[in-house]
Design an enzyme around this catalytic site. Sequence first.
Site, mmCIF file in Angstrom:
data_model
loop_
_atom_site.group_PDB
_atom_site.id
_atom_site.type_symbol
_atom_site.label_atom_id
_atom_site.label_comp_id
_atom_site.label_asym_id
_atom_site.label_seq_id
_atom_site.Cartn_x
_atom_site.Cartn_y
_atom_site.Cartn_z
ATOM 1 C CG HIS A 196 31.960 72.616 5.301
ATOM 2 N ND1 HIS A 196 30.855 71.969 4.801
ATOM 3 C CD2 HIS A 196 32.591 71.702 6.072
ATOM 4 C CE1 HIS A 196 30.829 70.721 5.237
ATOM 5 N NE2 HIS A 196 31.869 70.526 6.009
ATOM 6 C CE LYS A 203 31.428 59.159 4.398
ATOM 7 N NZ LYS A 203 31.636 60.567 4.796
ATOM 8 N NE ARG A 231 31.686 69.407 13.186
ATOM 9 C CZ ARG A 231 31.314 68.549 12.270
ATOM 10 N NH1 ARG A 231 30.178 68.709 11.650
ATOM 11 N NH2 ARG A 231 32.070 67.519 11.968
ATOM 12 C CB SER A 234 27.456 67.493 5.554
ATOM 13 O OG SER A 234 28.409 68.482 5.279
HETATM 14 P P1 ADP Z 1 31.197 66.339 8.009
HETATM 15 O O1 ADP Z 1 32.193 66.000 9.106
HETATM 16 O O2 ADP Z 1 30.060 67.205 8.471
HETATM 17 O O3 ADP Z 1 30.814 65.226 7.073
HETATM 18 P P2 ADP Z 1 33.232 67.176 6.222
HETATM 19 O O4 ADP Z 1 33.898 65.858 6.165
HETATM 20 O O5 ADP Z 1 32.856 67.774 4.935
HETATM 21 O O6 ADP Z 1 31.948 67.311 7.100
HETATM 22 O O7 ADP Z 1 34.128 68.155 7.087
HETATM 23 C C1 ADP Z 1 35.319 68.704 6.652
HETATM 24 C C2 ADP Z 1 35.961 69.426 7.814
HETATM 25 O O8 ADP Z 1 35.132 70.523 8.198
HETATM 26 C C3 ADP Z 1 36.126 68.597 9.071
HETATM 27 O O9 ADP Z 1 37.366 68.956 9.675
HETATM 28 C C4 ADP Z 1 34.995 69.015 9.944
HETATM 29 O O10 ADP Z 1 35.291 68.853 11.318
HETATM 30 C C5 ADP Z 1 34.883 70.470 9.585
HETATM 31 N N1 ADP Z 1 33.559 71.013 9.855
HETATM 32 C C6 ADP Z 1 32.377 70.530 9.447
HETATM 33 N N2 ADP Z 1 31.358 71.291 9.909
HETATM 34 C C7 ADP Z 1 31.928 72.287 10.646
HETATM 35 C C8 ADP Z 1 31.423 73.394 11.421
HETATM 36 N N3 ADP Z 1 30.111 73.593 11.538
HETATM 37 N N4 ADP Z 1 32.318 74.200 12.049
HETATM 38 C C9 ADP Z 1 33.650 73.961 11.934
HETATM 39 N N5 ADP Z 1 34.184 72.937 11.241
HETATM 40 C C10 ADP Z 1 33.348 72.104 10.607
#
Ligand code: ADP
Length: 166
Positions: A17, A41, A90, A129
């Site tokens: 992130h 959630k 990703r 996460s």
């Molecule tokens: P998760 O999908 O892990 O629950 P979030 O909902 O917090 O995480 O993700 C927010 C945004 O950040 C999404 O667009 C997700 O694809 C992106 N994201 C999460 N982890 C990564 C990473 N390691 N590299 C690039 N983008 C990421």
Amino acid sequence: MKKAIYPGSFDPLTLGHMDVITRAAGMFDHIIVSVLNNNEKSPLFSVEERVTILKEETRQLPNVTVDSFSGLLINYAQKKDVHVIIRGLRAITDFEYELQMAQTNRILSNGKVDTVFLTTSLEYAYLSSSSVRQIASFDGDISMCVPPIVAGAVYRKYGLRQQDIE
Ligand code: ADP
């Protein structure tokens, strides 16, 4: 002024992130990182805790602000007068879901809100996460996945002693 919203759960904030936030901050005049308040959630961190962590971790980025929202992202974006949403990609597994969301948001906003995707930096491609939560719940080392402040906070949530990661 080119503004964008980077929405997500950030439960917890990972280095993946942070990489997206830093890169987006270099492309736009103002980035609003916004924590989704999803009542369905049962999160590890409260929305308030996640906002506090994000504020702390983005302190060095003057054009980044932190907020939270509930309900439809598109309504929030329009309220903030923002026309760009940032998302990270990703792997191919992210793609189908993200494509559907991006198209839905574009239609719901009558073509006014677009989604910009940043592909993950390779070193963070494996990071999510949920895997951080899983590793930490078994007392595994998450120091290569999250900022140090987050690692301590995650271990405390699971009631575990922070490992010596030196
Ligand atoms: P998760 O999908 O892990 O629950 P979030 O909902 O917090 O995480 O993700 C927010 C945004 O950040 C999404 O667009 C997700 O694809 C992106 N994201 C999460 N982890 C990564 C990473 N390691 N590299 C690039 N983008 C990421």
